[in-house]
Design a protein around this motif. Sequence first.
Motif, PDB file in Angstrom:
ATOM      1  N   HIS A  11      78.812   2.643  60.457  1.00 29.02           N
ATOM      2  CA  HIS A  11      78.056   3.556  60.953  1.00 29.02           C
ATOM      3  C   HIS A  11      76.749   3.153  61.538  1.00 29.02           C
ATOM      4  N   VAL A  12      76.393   3.623  62.645  1.00 22.52           N
ATOM      5  CA  VAL A  12      75.311   3.321  63.268  1.00 22.52           C
ATOM      6  C   VAL A  12      74.657   4.366  64.543  1.00 22.52           C
ATOM      7  N   THR A  13      73.370   4.783  64.479  1.00 28.30           N
ATOM      8  CA  THR A  13      72.934   5.699  65.400  1.00 28.30           C
ATOM      9  C   THR A  13      72.751   5.119  66.841  1.00 28.30           C
ATOM     10  N   ARG A  14      72.932   5.803  67.898  1.00 32.30           N
ATOM     11  CA  ARG A  14      73.029   5.396  69.260  1.00 32.30           C
ATOM     12  C   ARG A  14      71.617   4.767  69.495  1.00 32.30           C
ATOM     13  N   GLY A  15      70.620   5.365  69.075  1.00 32.10           N
ATOM     14  CA  GLY A  15      69.300   5.018  69.275  1.00 32.10           C
ATOM     15  C   GLY A  15      68.981   3.438  68.760  1.00 32.10           C
ATOM     16  N   LEU A  16      69.550   3.383  67.589  1.00 30.95           N
ATOM     17  CA  LEU A  16      69.326   1.803  67.259  1.00 30.95           C
ATOM     18  C   LEU A  16      70.018   0.971  67.862  1.00 30.95           C
ATOM     19  N   VAL A  17      71.284   1.283  68.390  1.00 32.95           N
ATOM     20  CA  VAL A  17      72.154   0.239  69.156  1.00 32.95           C
ATOM     21  C   VAL A  17      71.337   0.118  70.371  1.00 32.95           C
ATOM     22  N   ASP A  18      70.842   0.952  71.062  1.00 32.23           N
ATOM     23  CA  ASP A  18      69.984   0.719  72.335  1.00 32.23           C
ATOM     24  C   ASP A  18      69.099  -0.274  72.255  1.00 32.23           C
ATOM     25  N   VAL A  19      68.144   0.130  70.979  1.00 32.28           N
ATOM     26  CA  VAL A  19      66.984  -0.663  70.766  1.00 32.28           C
ATOM     27  C   VAL A  19      67.424  -2.087  70.554  1.00 32.28           C
ATOM     28  N   LEU A  20      68.322  -2.323  69.659  1.00 34.04           N
ATOM     29  CA  LEU A  20      68.821  -3.656  69.255  1.00 34.04           C
ATOM     30  C   LEU A  20      69.357  -4.475  70.398  1.00 34.04           C
ATOM     31  N   LEU A  21      70.123  -3.686  71.202  1.00 32.16           N
ATOM     32  CA  LEU A  21      70.472  -4.377  72.664  1.00 32.16           C
ATOM     33  C   LEU A  21      69.307  -4.884  73.470  1.00 32.16           C
ATOM     34  N   GLU A  22      68.350  -4.175  73.374  1.00 34.82           N
ATOM     35  CA  GLU A  22      67.314  -4.240  74.236  1.00 34.82           C
ATOM     36  C   GLU A  22      66.497  -5.644  73.718  1.00 34.82           C
ATOM     37  N   MET A  23      66.603  -5.482  72.305  1.00 34.77           N
ATOM     38  CA  MET A  23      65.455  -6.814  71.807  1.00 34.77           C
ATOM     39  C   MET A  23      66.421  -8.062  71.935  1.00 34.77           C
ATOM     40  N   GLY A  24      67.719  -7.897  71.984  1.00 33.78           N
ATOM     41  CA  GLY A  24      68.289  -9.215  72.260  1.00 33.78           C
ATOM     42  C   GLY A  24      68.203  -9.684  73.648  1.00 33.78           C
ATOM     43  N   GLU A  25      68.253  -8.677  74.503  1.00 35.04           N
ATOM     44  CA  GLU A  25      67.878  -9.137  75.862  1.00 35.04           C
ATOM     45  C   GLU A  25      66.443  -9.901  76.181  1.00 35.04           C
ATOM     46  N   GLU A  26      65.533  -9.164  75.561  1.00 36.68           N
ATOM     47  CA  GLU A  26      64.215  -9.642  75.481  1.00 36.68           C
ATOM     48  C   GLU A  26      64.037 -10.836  74.943  1.00 36.68           C
ATOM     49  N   ALA A  27      64.855 -11.292  73.881  1.00 31.55           N
ATOM     50  CA  ALA A  27      64.732 -12.310  73.228  1.00 31.55           C
ATOM     51  C   ALA A  27      65.431 -13.724  73.841  1.00 31.55           C
ATOM     52  N   GLU A  28      66.346 -13.541  74.625  1.00 28.19           N
ATOM     53  CA  GLU A  28      67.070 -14.474  75.178  1.00 28.19           C
ATOM     54  C   GLU A  28      66.175 -15.463  76.256  1.00 28.19           C
ATOM     55  N   PRO A  29      66.307 -16.492  76.169  1.00 29.34           N
ATOM     56  CA  PRO A  29      67.484 -17.503  75.446  1.00 29.34           C
ATOM     57  C   PRO A  29      67.525 -17.755  73.961  1.00 29.34           C
ATOM     58  N   LYS A  30      66.588 -17.326  73.241  1.00 28.91           N
ATOM     59  CA  LYS A  30      66.360 -17.754  71.946  1.00 28.91           C
ATOM     60  C   LYS A  30      67.395 -16.273  70.978  1.00 28.91           C
ATOM     61  N   PRO A  31      67.972 -16.865  70.038  1.00 28.41           N
ATOM     62  CA  PRO A  31      68.757 -15.647  69.357  1.00 28.41           C
ATOM     63  C   PRO A  31      67.608 -14.908  68.385  1.00 28.41           C
ATOM     64  N   ALA A  32      68.280 -13.558  68.263  1.00 27.22           N
ATOM     65  CA  ALA A  32      67.562 -12.509  67.582  1.00 27.22           C
ATOM     66  C   ALA A  32      68.066 -12.482  66.301  1.00 27.22           C
ATOM     67  N   ASN A  33      67.440 -12.364  65.079  1.00 30.06           N
ATOM     68  CA  ASN A  33      67.782 -12.178  63.800  1.00 30.06           C
ATOM     69  C   ASN A  33      66.921 -11.020  63.224  1.00 30.06           C
ATOM     70  N   VAL A  34      67.509  -9.926  62.951  1.00 34.04           N
ATOM     71  CA  VAL A  34      66.694  -8.765  62.718  1.00 34.04           C
ATOM     72  C   VAL A  34      67.667  -8.122  61.242  1.00 34.04           C
ATOM     73  N   VAL A  35      66.524  -7.691  60.223  1.00 36.00           N
ATOM     74  CA  VAL A  35      67.100  -7.102  59.085  1.00 36.00           C
ATOM     75  C   VAL A  35      67.151  -5.563  59.581  1.00 36.00           C
ATOM     76  N   LEU A  36      68.357  -5.047  58.999  1.00 40.17           N
ATOM     77  CA  LEU A  36      68.631  -3.601  59.267  1.00 40.17           C
ATOM     78  C   LEU A  36      68.671  -2.822  57.968  1.00 40.17           C
ATOM     79  N   ALA A  37      68.400  -1.451  58.135  1.00 41.26           N
ATOM     80  CA  ALA A  37      68.716  -0.811  56.802  1.00 41.26           C
ATOM     81  C   ALA A  37      69.093   0.841  57.302  1.00 41.26           C
ATOM     82  N   PRO A  38      69.758   1.080  56.104  1.00 42.07           N
ATOM     83  CA  PRO A  38      70.501   2.331  56.584  1.00 42.07           C
ATOM     84  C   PRO A  38      69.793   3.605  55.908  1.00 42.07           C
ATOM     85  N   THR A  39      70.432   4.746  56.115  1.00 42.74           N
ATOM     86  CA  THR A  39      69.851   6.095  55.464  1.00 42.74           C
ATOM     87  C   THR A  39      71.150   6.803  55.282  1.00 42.74           C
ATOM     88  N   PRO A  40      71.267   7.232  54.225  1.00 42.43           N
ATOM     89  CA  PRO A  40      72.523   7.965  53.774  1.00 42.43           C
ATOM     90  C   PRO A  40      72.617   9.251  54.316  1.00 42.43           C
TER      91      PRO A  40
END
Length: 171
Positions: free
Chosen positions: A37-66
């Motif tokens: 399960h993931v929030t839509r806001g986090l998905v949007d931010v992560l995809l934006e980060m991936g696009e900004e990092a291109e052509p380099k790969p992104a590697n980000v630690v994620l954390a949950p909330t119960p």
Amino acid sequence: MPDYTPPSDDEQRSSEEPTADPTADNAGEESERRRVHVTRGLVDVLLEMGEEAEPKPANVVLAPTPAGEFDEDLGLDPETPVLTHFYMSEAGQSVSAVFGMDLGTPAGRGRARFLTHPQGPFELTERDDLAAVVLLAVPPWERRTLAAFDRAGRKLELVVLDAEPPQEELD
């Protein structure tokens, strides 16, 4: 490339999640373990980060909330983890380089990771940093090119929730 069926425009929401067959032994519990399960806001931010990092790969630690800590009822068990936050990999990097300790991720956090493969493949590789759950994205940086995997590379069901995580306050 593993088989992947893009989600429809009507992505699953927490109130629309499929229910397990109540007659199957532990089917519901096993099905829930295969979901991320993931929030839509986090998905949007992560995809934006991936696009900004291109052509380099992104590697980000994620954390949950119960799920029980959200202001709204998500229709999930209160202990179900929902990915809501990320930690910048640059934080604490100089100390990590010297002492080998990851100070950029708070203790007890970071059991999930977001990775990108700008040139493919759309699967985990032996070179990837693994975690219990890995969200992997490839171009074009869209929801249909984002998937969840376990550390063995098995695909998991990715459930995107239209929910805002609880506001955090500094003590």
